[in-house]
Design an enzyme around this catalytic site. Structure first.
Site, short mmCIF file in Angstrom:
data_model
loop_
_atom_site.label_atom_id
_atom_site.label_comp_id
_atom_site.label_asym_id
_atom_site.label_seq_id
_atom_site.Cartn_x
_atom_site.Cartn_y
_atom_site.Cartn_z
N ASP A 172 1.69 -0.95 0.44
CA ASP A 172 0.07 0.13 0.33
C ASP A 172 0.18 1.30 0.02
OD1 ASP A 172 -1.96 1.42 -0.26
OD2 ASP A 172 -2.79 1.14 1.68
C1 BGC Z 1 -5.19 2.93 -0.34
C2 BGC Z 1 -4.89 2.13 -1.56
C3 BGC Z 1 -4.87 2.49 -2.27
C4 BGC Z 1 -3.72 4.00 -2.77
C5 BGC Z 1 -3.01 3.80 -3.79
C6 BGC Z 1 -4.04 3.42 0.02
O1 BGC Z 1 -3.97 5.17 0.22
O2 BGC Z 1 -5.06 2.36 0.88
O3 BGC Z 1 -5.99 1.40 -1.07
O4 BGC Z 1 -5.15 1.63 -3.46
O5 BGC Z 1 -3.08 4.74 -1.45
O6 BGC Z 1 -4.83 4.87 -4.31
#
Ligand code: BGC
Length: 757
Positions: free
Chosen positions: A292
């Site tokens: 993540d």
């Molecule tokens: C989220 C993810 C997301 C990623 C990219 C993160 O803050 O937890 O689910 O895919 O950002 O945008």
């Protein structure tokens, strides 16, 4: 053809094939062999490059990027040190960046472009929690297909969806992004979404790779506070958290995203047990794991790694293949390998997994395959998608209360007051996570109503929900306290025959980073509701929200309550069709609605306590609250219809000894005055087991349309998968003993029978 022509032709073919096949790989081989061939040409740095993902906040096609990081990112792409970009979308942008990777890096390996296409790209579907309320797997799959078609036309070939985190805590803002509290429903929905995104042919131009996220247990953050610690027992991990991820693998999901949170003391990103032992070894996951956002770097704040170097080492050893935006892989892994701290085989394996998905997407055949300006023009906001998102929106609505058949409304001759800021809002229904959609593109409730009937509507806002209007600012999470619009709203309501009040949460009050300590109507809306009720109790309450709300007062006083969530682009049209009865509501709650936030976590598939019932009147020593009932306001699986259904003739044919199957059948009849869709739900209780089992668990469901008076016999097959469970060592067991079966319309169904294994 003379010799000269032959030479020209050969050169032309060579140039063309180099453009089409940037890394110059023999495309007649299997994908695995092509990946191996490419890996053999790659330096350690280039393999690590594949594991590096950057976000594109710079304007690729416009002026020189102004942030220092942007220049570094561009330089890294040229050096073959980047495998993927996220947040670069739109054909022009994608093409420009892809061109740098393909034409300027040594091996010309194409980038994979990821984006959070969570519930639509430009045309927006209902939030995932709302879609889950439809229990309609075909419609959910179609919604993902629409999202894939539109997003892929904008150059995107990978979505960070579906989120398959089970959640029992409505305080957590991201509950809007999942399928609710149940592992069985969650697994079925995960499969439908993945099938919708990836289709049958990943290399087709209108499909995208999907991501099952966030592995694991992100939905169990303590106290519902975003990014918080998770402490979870093995039984819950295996029986509740893992199943939708396992199901995602069955649906051949190409990527899995790890989670921000710590699970039992170890950040998921650095958790070898989760990523390598379970996901890659036990479940044989063949795709790749993406971290993540900066979750590799966050292992320092978690207190697992002292610095970026240790964080990169933990991440890669645990099995996180691609690093989203922390820079630690690209900066640290080369020296970690050279110093013997990380085995190069781990790097090669991660790069292999990533390259394989790129080959499967067809990016090596044509890196620009998702980059057609014509297709983008004709696909984005194509009106043909409206039908699908409208269908999904209608199916997502849940009728929570309908005393004295207040609904449906009469379509003419009525004087109707519409109250609430959300009724006139064309942006909030787009919900959270629609980062590419344009403000003001949803049909508001007022627009939907006006377009739909000739009734006379008078509108008064009453009060704003939040303090601001600017997207992605904190203002949109802060509750408004201004009541100056109350007198006008009260006067409007007084003179009307019916009052439609549209209340709830702004679309950006749920989602990532939007945890709440209260589950009531935010701001002054409860007060507005009560004051309007005093002058005109004939109220239809339409709720728009991204999580279960605790609304006991409304349940006691308001005759009709419609849960309309954040329904996306066609929101107002869907709501109008439901209110006027042209669509008979069929949604069923995918999450328990509590009476009070203090009951949370509250979920239907809980264990029994040793003292589950009041032993005798006045007794205090039993499992309850002294100041509130311990039962839900609306249980999991609940939702009314404008007709009624009856269940009878529950029959069990137990042939487990012969063919490992227990068949359950039931007759369901439409006993009301309108045709409608019924979702028959089957729950099971394994009464006594070596590890205690929940009081009931959803094991099967089926939806059928029935005309007035029509009845149908449905049958369900229960096999090992439904009859067994995981013990505290993660072993799957089928134990002898008695099982109770419950069949009906929600998780409190009373029709029951039993069998023995
Ligand atoms: C989220 C993810 C997301 C990623 C990219 C993160 O803050 O937890 O689910 O895919 O950002 O945008």
């Amino acid at each position: 053809m003379n010799f000269k022509h032959f030479i020209y032709m050969s050169i032309a073919i060579l140039i063309l094939s180099c453009q089409q096949n940037p890394a110059n790989i023999n495309s007649s081989k299997t994908i695995d062999a092509q990946v191996q061939e490419l890996l053999a040409k790659m330096t350690l740095e280039e393999k690590i490059g594949q594991m590096n993902q950057y976000s594109g906040f710079m304007d690729f096609t416009g002026p020189e990027p102004d942030k220092g990081q942007a220049a570094t990112k561009l330089d890294h792409i040229k050096k073959g040190l980047v495998g993927s970009m996220l947040n670069v979308h739109g054909v022009e942008n994608v093409k420009a960046v892809q061109k740098i990777a393909v034409e300027e890096s040594r091996l010309g390996i194409p980038l994979i472009f990821g984006f959070d296409v969570i519930h639509g790209y430009k045309t927006v579907s209902p939030i995932p929690l709302a879609e889950a309320a439809s229990w309609d797997l075909k419609a959910i799959q179609r919604s993902a297909e629409v999202a894939a078609e539109e997003a892929s036309a904008a150059g995107i070939n990978w979505t960070f969806a579906p989120m398959v985190d089970i959640c029992r805590d409505a305080r957590w803002g991201r509950v809007m992004e999942g399928a609710g509290e149940d592992p069985f429903l969650g697994s079925e929905i995960a499969k439908a979404r993945i099938q919708g995104f990836q289709g049958d042919d990943l290399s087709a131009v209108n499909t995208v790779a999907a991501t099952a996220k966030h592995f694991a247990a992100y939905g169990f953050a303590e106290a519902g506070r975003e990014y918080n610690t998770v402490d979870i027992g093995t039984s819950t991990l295996y029986n509740v958290v893992f199943p939708p991820f396992r199901a995602s693998l069955d649906a051949e999901v190409k990527t899995v995203m790890n989670a921000f949170n710590v699970v039992n003391g170890i950040p998921s990103t650095g958790d070898k047990f989760l990523l390598r032992d379970i996901l890659k070894e036990k479940w044989d996951f063949q795709g790749f794991v993406v971290s993540d956002w900066d979750s590799v770097g966050e292992m320092v704040a978690h207190g697992l790694a002292k610095n970026g170097r240790e964080a990169a080492k933990s991440g890669v050893i645990a099995g996180s293949d691609m690093d989203m935006e922390s820079y630690h892989y690209v900066e640290q892994l080369v020296s970690l390998v050279k110093d013997g701290e990380v085995d190069e085989a781990l790097i090669t394996d991660a790069a292999r997994r990533i390259l394989k998905v790129k080959f499967e997407l067809g990016l090596f055949e044509d890196p620009y395959k998702y980059c057609s300006i014509e297709r983008e023009k004709e696909t984005i906001y194509n009106p043909k998608f409206k039908k699908d998102v409208l269908d999904m929106a209608k199916k997502s609505i849940v009728l929570l209360k309908n005393e004295n058949n207040t609904l449906p409304l009469k379509s003419s001759g009525q004087n109707i007051a519409v109250i609430g800021a959300l009724a006139d809002d064309k942006t909030s229904p787009l919900g959270s996570w629609r980062i590419a959609a344009d403000d003001g593109t949803a049909v508001s409730v007022l627009e939907g109503l006006n377009a739909y009937t000739k009734n006379n509507y008078s509108y008064s806002k009453g009060a704003d929900v939040v303090t601001g209007k600017k997207q992605f600012t904190q203002e949109l999470t802060i509750n408004n306290t201004d009541k100056s619009g109350f007198p006008e709203a009260i006067a409007t309501a007084k003179s009307a025959g019916v009052v439609i009040m549209v209340l709830g949460e702004h679309g950006l009050q749920s989602g990532e980073g939007r945890s709440r300590t209260r589950l009531d109507l935010p701001g002054v809306q409860q007060d507005l509701l009560e004051q309007v009720y005093k002058v005109n109790p004939n109220i239809v309450l339409v709720l728009q929200n991204g999580r279960p709300l605790a609304i006991p007062w409304a349940d006691e006083h308001i005759p009709a309550i419609v849960e309309a969530w954040h329904l996306g682009s066609e929101s107002g049209n869907a709501i109008a069709e439901i209110l006027y009865g042209d669509y008979n509501p069929s949604g069923k709650l995918p999450m328990t609605f509590p009476r009070h936030v203090g009951q949370v976590p509250i979920y239907y598939n809980h264990k029994s306590t040793g003292r589950p019932k009041l032993p005798s009147p006045g007794e205090v020593f039993w499992s309850h609250y002294t100041d509130e009932k311990h039962t839900p306001l609306y249980p999991f699986g609940f939702g009314l219809s404008y007709t009624t259904f009856d269940f009878e003739e529950l029959t069990i044919d137990n042939s487990y000894t012969e063919n490992k199957t227990v068949s359950v059948s039931v007759r369901v009849t439409n006993t009301g005055q309108k045709s409608g869709k019924v979702t028959t739900q089957l729950y099971l209780q394994d009464e006594f087991a070596s590890v205690t089992r929940p009081v009931r668990e959803l094991k099967a469901f089926e939806q059928v349309e029935l005309n007035t008076g029509e009845s149908r016999v449905l049958s369900f097959q229960l096999q090992d998968k439904q009859l067994g469970f995981y013990n505290n060592d993660g072993e799957f067991l089928i134990e002898e003993g008695s099982f109770q079966v419950y069949v009906g319309e929600d998780s409190q169904a009373q029709l029951s029978s039993s069998f023995e294994l």
